[in-house]
Write an enzyme that holds these catalytic residues in place. Structure first.
Site, short mmCIF file in Angstrom:
data_model
loop_
_atom_site.label_atom_id
_atom_site.label_comp_id
_atom_site.label_asym_id
_atom_site.label_seq_id
_atom_site.Cartn_x
_atom_site.Cartn_y
_atom_site.Cartn_z
CB CYS A 49 34.94 -35.72 16.78
SG CYS A 49 34.61 -35.13 18.44
CB THR A 51 32.94 -38.09 20.51
OG1 THR A 51 33.14 -36.90 21.28
CG2 THR A 51 31.79 -38.87 21.08
NE ARG A 119 20.91 -38.96 22.88
CZ ARG A 119 21.56 -40.11 22.97
NH1 ARG A 119 21.09 -41.19 22.35
NH2 ARG A 119 22.65 -40.21 23.70
NE ARG A 374 37.39 -32.23 15.08
CZ ARG A 374 37.45 -32.49 16.40
NH1 ARG A 374 38.57 -32.85 16.98
NH2 ARG A 374 36.35 -32.42 17.14
N1 LIG Z 1 29.98 -32.21 24.95
C1 LIG Z 1 30.03 -32.22 23.63
O1 LIG Z 1 29.07 -31.92 22.94
C2 LIG Z 1 31.31 -32.59 22.95
C3 LIG Z 1 31.50 -32.31 21.59
C4 LIG Z 1 32.73 -32.62 21.01
C5 LIG Z 1 33.72 -33.24 21.74
N2 LIG Z 1 33.48 -33.55 23.04
C6 LIG Z 1 34.52 -34.14 23.88
O2 LIG Z 1 35.43 -33.09 24.19
C7 LIG Z 1 36.72 -33.64 24.46
C8 LIG Z 1 37.77 -32.94 23.62
O3 LIG Z 1 37.63 -33.26 22.27
P1 LIG Z 1 38.80 -32.91 21.21
O4 LIG Z 1 38.35 -33.45 19.91
O5 LIG Z 1 39.20 -31.49 21.34
O6 LIG Z 1 39.95 -33.84 21.83
P2 LIG Z 1 41.54 -33.82 21.70
O7 LIG Z 1 42.00 -35.18 22.06
O8 LIG Z 1 41.95 -33.25 20.39
O9 LIG Z 1 42.03 -32.78 22.82
C9 LIG Z 1 42.22 -33.11 24.17
C10 LIG Z 1 43.41 -32.29 24.72
O10 LIG Z 1 43.50 -32.56 26.12
C11 LIG Z 1 44.88 -32.69 26.47
N3 LIG Z 1 44.96 -33.46 27.73
C12 LIG Z 1 44.82 -34.80 27.89
N4 LIG Z 1 44.92 -35.12 29.20
C13 LIG Z 1 45.12 -33.96 29.87
C14 LIG Z 1 45.26 -33.63 31.26
N5 LIG Z 1 45.22 -34.57 32.20
N6 LIG Z 1 45.44 -32.34 31.59
C15 LIG Z 1 45.48 -31.36 30.64
N7 LIG Z 1 45.34 -31.62 29.31
C16 LIG Z 1 45.14 -32.90 28.93
C17 LIG Z 1 45.51 -33.36 25.26
O11 LIG Z 1 46.92 -33.14 25.23
C18 LIG Z 1 44.78 -32.66 24.12
O12 LIG Z 1 45.44 -31.48 23.73
C19 LIG Z 1 36.59 -35.15 24.20
O13 LIG Z 1 36.31 -35.79 25.43
C20 LIG Z 1 35.37 -35.23 23.29
O14 LIG Z 1 34.78 -36.50 23.36
C21 LIG Z 1 32.31 -33.23 23.65
N1 LIG Z 2 26.93 -42.25 24.40
C1 LIG Z 2 27.82 -41.44 25.15
C2 LIG Z 2 27.38 -40.00 25.12
C3 LIG Z 2 28.50 -39.16 24.74
C4 LIG Z 2 28.08 -37.70 24.75
O1 LIG Z 2 27.88 -37.11 25.81
N2 LIG Z 2 27.95 -37.13 23.58
C5 LIG Z 2 27.75 -35.69 23.44
C6 LIG Z 2 28.26 -35.29 22.12
S1 LIG Z 2 29.98 -35.64 21.92
C7 LIG Z 2 30.26 -35.15 20.36
O2 LIG Z 2 31.58 -35.29 20.07
C8 LIG Z 2 26.27 -35.31 23.49
O3 LIG Z 2 25.78 -34.52 22.71
N3 LIG Z 2 25.56 -35.83 24.42
C9 LIG Z 2 24.15 -35.62 24.55
C10 LIG Z 2 23.39 -36.79 23.96
O4 LIG Z 2 24.04 -37.78 23.62
O5 LIG Z 2 22.18 -36.70 23.86
C11 LIG Z 2 27.95 -41.92 26.57
O6 LIG Z 2 26.97 -42.48 27.09
O7 LIG Z 2 29.02 -41.71 27.15
ZN LIG Z 3 32.35 -34.72 18.19
#
Ligand SMILES: NC(=O)c1ccc[n+]([C@@H]2O[C@H](COP(=O)([O-])OP(=O)(O)OC[C@H]3O[C@@H](n4cnc5c(N)ncnc54)[C@H](O)[C@@H]3O)[C@@H](O)[C@H]2O)c1
Ligand SMILES: N[C@@H](CCC(=O)N[C@@H](CSCO)C(=O)NCC(=O)O)C(=O)O
Ligand SMILES: [Zn+2]
Ligand SMILES: [Zn+2]
Length: 381
Positions: A49, A51, A119, A374
């Site tokens: 991923c 992340t 956590r 992926r």
């Molecule tokens: N919140 C959560 O629980 C959670 C879970 C999974 C992933 N994430 C985060 O989500 C994000 C996406 O993950 P992913 O695996 O799909 O990543 P990825 O790198 O596969 O996809 C990111 C996309 O964004 C595009 N991009 C980059 N800069 C850009 C811009 N300025 N404008 C428009 N498009 C742009 C890229 O071309 C790419 O297609 C990451 O930051 C990841 O860490 C968060």
């Molecule tokens: N340690 C990181 C936190 C990054 C983050 O926000 N992680 C998400 C999941 S990303 C999965 O691809 C999340 O679930 N956050 C809630 C938690 O971590 O409890 C930082 O500090 O930037």
């Molecule tokens: Zn993830």
């Protein structure tokens, strides 16, 4: 059914990240037996991923080295520690970085999927029981990551971080439900609660953004606008429900203005799936006055902060965030697996590459190429 390795230290292959950005090293790692409330899992498949890359880059304030990264995986329980009642050796499982204990203040609130039980330990790269790692190389401890550490043939996790799934499910596919696909779907269904007829904007068309599009389509969104700086993403995005495409590089105006002009005042819902704080601002500001809601999904580096004119919120826009799409992991990951088995959600379509764990550095290189959504690694060749 007791395994022959029960109670023993297992020596197996794992990808160890010794330093930020330095190639991971495939090592013989010692994995200690699970203690009370812990589960040792034989990881069969793990995906990468964004992340994992983020933490490996050294920008994650919780990134500790040396560590074993990885959090999107599936495997089979090898052995369990004392007091573990909900899984047993042989069970097919998905490790969950977002735990669900069903007992803590968070779990009982009914307001969040975040769980407080382990956590503090998972953020410190250790196990809750003794605040130590179960991984070592030649006696030197290696930190855990996100309570999962799936870039290893065996890992130890807390029992509150294990979802038991249908044993018929193909583990080489459903490993994706451990993070990216679930997060995107849940961001739409649980966090934003998109209604039929809504106009949706998705910033970033990686796996997470495409799963947002898929979720929005299933929720009956009337328009799904995909925004990415890589136009190559647009062809594949059509298959996930994106109806229109915008590349910010094709416009002189700020991207929020482009979207507002396209949508008679703004979108009902937007999702930032990149981790870029400028884009987070644009995603909020392209929302419709009075009701538009923007959900932050992307993870931004340590030190980065979001900003906007408070007037944006005063005039009714709502800024939210989501972790694991708001899904209660142990309860709902098995449900997501069933939805996949019933062909109600896509998973296979996100897998663009397959490799082995030993090729992990090559797999990370692929992440930077537009063609990779992926990549699933086989842990045992
Ligand atoms: N919140 C959560 O629980 C959670 C879970 C999974 C992933 N994430 C985060 O989500 C994000 C996406 O993950 P992913 O695996 O799909 O990543 P990825 O790198 O596969 O996809 C990111 C996309 O964004 C595009 N991009 C980059 N800069 C850009 C811009 N300025 N404008 C428009 N498009 C742009 C890229 O071309 C790419 O297609 C990451 O930051 C990841 O860490 C968060
Ligand atoms: N340690 C990181 C936190 C990054 C983050 O926000 N992680 C998400 C999941 S990303 C999965 O691809 C999340 O679930 N956050 C809630 C938690 O971590 O409890 C930082 O500090 O930037
Ligand atoms: Zn993830
Ligand atoms: Zn809890």
């Amino acid at each position: 059914m007791a395994s022959s390795t029960q109670g023993q230290v297992i020596t197996c292959k794992a990808a160890v990240a010794y330093e930020p950005n330095k190639p991971m090293v495939i090592e013989d790692v010692q994995v200690a037996p699970p203690q009370t409330g812990e589960v040792r899992i034989k990881i069969l498949f793990t995906a990468l991923c964004h992340t994992d890359h983020y933490t490996w880059s050294g920008k994650d304030p919780e990134g500790l080295f040396p560590c074993i990264l990885g959090h999107e995986a599936a495997g089979i329980v090898e052995s369990v520690g004392e007091g573990v009642t909900e899984v047993q050796p042989g069970d097919h499982v998905i490790p969950c970085y977002q735990a669900e204990c069903r007992e803590c203040k968070f779990c009982k609130s009914g307001k969040t999927n975040l769980c407080g039980k382990v956590r503090v330990a998972t953020g410190a790269g250790v196990m809750m029981n003794d605040r130590k790692s179960r991984f070592s190389v030649n006696g030197k401890p290696i930190y855990h990551f996100m309570g999962t550490s799936t870039f290893s043939q065996y890992t130890v996790v807390h029992d509150v971080s294990v979802a038991k799934i249908n044993p018929q499910a193909p583990l080489e596919k459903v490993c994706l439900l451990g993070c990216g696909v679930s997060t995107g779907l849940g961001a739409v269904w649980n966090t934003a609660k998109v209604e039929a007829g809504s106009i949706v904007a998705v910033f970033g068309l990686g796996t997470v953004g495409l799963a947002v599009a898929e979720g929005a389509k299933s929720a009956g969104a009337s328009r799904i606008i995909g925004i990415d700086i890589d136009s190559k993403k647009f062809d594949v995005a059509k298959n996930f429900g994106v109806t229109e495409f915008v590349n910010p590089k094709d416009h002189d105006k700020p991207i929020q203005q482009v979207i507002v002009d396209l949508t008679d005042g703004g979108v009902d819902y937007s999702f930032e799936c990149i981790g870029n704080v400028s884009v987070m601002r644009a995603a909020l500001e392209c929302c419709h006055k009075g009701w538009g809601t923007s959900v932050i999904v992307g993870v931004a580096a340590s030190g980065q902060e979001i900003s906007t004119r408070p007037f944006q919120l005063v005039t009714g826009r709502v800024w939210k965030g989501t972790a694991f799409g708001g899904f209660k992991s142990r309860t709902q990951v098995p449900w997501l697996v069933e939805k996949y088995m019933n062909k109600e959600i896509k998973v296979d379509e996100y897998i663009t590459h397959t490799m082995t764990l030993t090729e992990i550095n090559k797999a990370f290189d692929l992440l930077h190429e537009g063609g990779c959504l992926r990549c699933v690694l086989t842990a045992h060749e």
